[in-house]
Design an enzyme around this catalytic site. Structure first.
Site, PDB file in Angstrom:
ATOM      1  N   GLN A 154      29.051  25.116  57.502  1.00  0.00           N
ATOM      2  CA  GLN A 154      29.405  26.519  57.768  1.00  0.00           C
ATOM      3  C   GLN A 154      29.777  26.691  59.242  1.00  0.00           C
ATOM      4  OE1 GLN A 154      26.628  29.910  57.823  1.00  0.00           O
ATOM      5  NE2 GLN A 154      28.006  30.959  56.416  1.00  0.00           N
ATOM      6  N   TYR A 209      28.975  38.821  62.253  1.00  0.00           N
ATOM      7  CA  TYR A 209      29.391  37.929  63.339  1.00  0.00           C
ATOM      8  C   TYR A 209      30.877  38.119  63.664  1.00  0.00           C
ATOM      9  CZ  TYR A 209      24.725  36.093  62.590  1.00  0.00           C
ATOM     10  OH  TYR A 209      23.365  35.989  62.472  1.00  0.00           O
ATOM     11  N   ARG A 235      33.066  32.646  53.915  1.00  0.00           N
ATOM     12  CA  ARG A 235      32.006  33.550  53.474  1.00  0.00           C
ATOM     13  C   ARG A 235      32.277  34.957  54.011  1.00  0.00           C
ATOM     14  NH1 ARG A 235      25.387  33.528  53.418  1.00  0.00           N
ATOM     15  NH2 ARG A 235      25.434  33.336  51.162  1.00  0.00           N
ATOM     16  N   GLY A 249      19.580  31.096  48.184  1.00  0.00           N
ATOM     17  CA  GLY A 249      19.092  30.857  49.535  1.00  0.00           C
ATOM     18  C   GLY A 249      17.614  30.514  49.536  1.00  0.00           C
TER      19      GLY A 249
END
Ligand SMILES: Cc1cc2nc3c(=O)[nH]c(=O)nc-3n(C[C@H](O)[C@H](O)[C@H](O)COP(=O)(O)O)c2cc1C
Length: 376
Positions: A97, A184, A232, A332
């Protein structure tokens, strides 16, 4: 047998099942370099059809937390190679990622104590990075005001993503997931409540707002190929001071269509409900809105798989796959405490719960010591 446990062709990469280990920051890399414990942690979980690593910073500038293994130096590439070789040795598949935190950072983490950079000059109110305090002690620390990237610098950040993708391939990863979720850098461009630019990346038009994200996707696909590129996103997410806005569905609908045209390997949607405090309309849940967004976009995503993560269990995953909303299911927290999650779900064995106190940092406890289920 349930489709969840059948193999899947992800743009030419064969996955042994449709269970994806979602990316999870674990902050256990003292020098920001993945090491043998990182390799063991991922190898233990390699019966997932696909592992997506924890966020790996593409540059020092892109880092917002200490002890996260990056992907920009030679030592970091070599460190990750241990992980990719270990996962492949036991038949797993793994994407890295690629992460730039933008404004969710702090000068104590940046080179020469510089200000973090962003699409915006607005501070992420209430957000915390993980850096050094005035006494040089590591810990959670309030984010500071970012410096807005100049137009020329944006091109350099795009190239940083492309270089990180090349580095990931060099480290042996099967592909990369561009981190466009969770407040982000990419979301800081997408969100009109945060993006206060005046240039061609400004929030004045949808096209301008999407420009940075699509330039990153194009640069990464040019660098390593569309089949090794995923992204993502977190539509309706509010983590790190991302305000809701009127045309969220339209924004993500247009983004999904553009990604479908590019025929990248996958889009990984994180449903943040349950993970953070989602505020707003409660009659239609955020999950409902995400499912409907995905169903609408599905015809645009003919060659692009859809992964969804956030609050799934076996039954919810199976029904979303069966009704065609998603192709792959991301998990997760269950993967933290159940390294053999696939076998446990498949055989209906009980799941162990994860200890939130050891999610981030600390020792090997809560990292590599969760056992597989003992069926005897
Ligand atoms: C400890 C922890 C670290 C996480 N780190 C990341 C990360 O680095 N990148 C990311 O995109 N999501 C991250 N997430 C979100 C997870 O990928 C996942 O979407 C979320 O936990 C919801 O899925 P779950 O309900 O199955 O746990 C993290 C979650 C946890 C619990």
């Amino acid at each position: 047998m349930s489709a969840l446990f059948e193999s899947y062709n992800l743009a030419g990469t064969t996955l042994s099942n449709r269970v994806v280990m979602a990316p999870m920051t674990r902050s256990r890399a003292p020098d920001d370099i993945a090491d043998v414990s990182t390799a063991l942690y991922y190898a233990q979980r390699a019966t997932a059809g696909l592992i997506v690593t924890e966020g790996t910073p593409i540059s020092r500038e892109g880092q917002g937390y200490l002890f996260n293994p990056g992907i920009f130096s030679g030592e970091q590439i070599a460190g990750w190679r241990l992980t990719t070789q270990s996962v492949h040795a036991v038949g797993g598949r793994i994407f890295a990622q690629l992460w730039h935190v933008g404004r969710v950072s702090h000068p104590s983490i940046q080179a020469d104590g510089r200000d973090p950079v962003s699409a915006s000059s607005k501070i992420a109110e209430g957000a915390t990075a993980y850096g050094y305090d005035e006494d040089g002690k590591a810990g959670p620390i309030a984010t500071t005001a970012p410096r807005q990237l100049t137009t020329e610098e944006v091109a350099r950040v795009v190239e940083d993503f492309a270089q990180a993708a090349r580095n990931a391939v060099e480290a042996g990863f099967d592909g990369v997931e561009i981190h466009g979720a969770n407040g982000y850098l990419l979301e800081q461009f997408l969100n009109p409540g945060v993006n206060d630019r005046k240039d061609r990346y400004a929030a004045d038009t949808l096209e301008n707002r999407l420009r940075f994200v699509l330039e990153v996707v194009d640069a990464v696909t040019n660098a390593i190929g569309r089949k090794r590129t995923g992204i993502r996103i977190s539509p309706f997410g509010q983590l790190f001071d991302m305000p809701l806005y009127d045309d969220i569905a339209e924004t993500y609908g247009a983004l999904l269509a553009a990604l479908g045209e590019r025929r990248i390997a996958y889009v990984h949607v994180m449903d943040q409900s349950g993970f953070s405090d989602i505020r707003g309309d409660t009659k239609v849940t955020t999950s409902d809105k995400i499912h409907s967004l995905l169903r609408t976009a599905k015809p645009d995503l003919k060659d692009t798989a859809v992964i969804l993560a956030g609050g799934l269990n076996r039954q919810r995953a199976e029904s979303l796959i069966a009704d065609g909303t998603i192709d792959l299911a991301g998990f997760g927290k269950p993967f933290i405490s159940n390294p053999d999650l696939v076998a446990r779900m498949r055989r209906d064995w009980p799941l162990a719960s994860a200890d939130a106190d050891t999610f981030y940092g600390g020792t090997m406890v809560g990292y590599i010591d969760y056992p597989a289920y003992d069926a005897r």
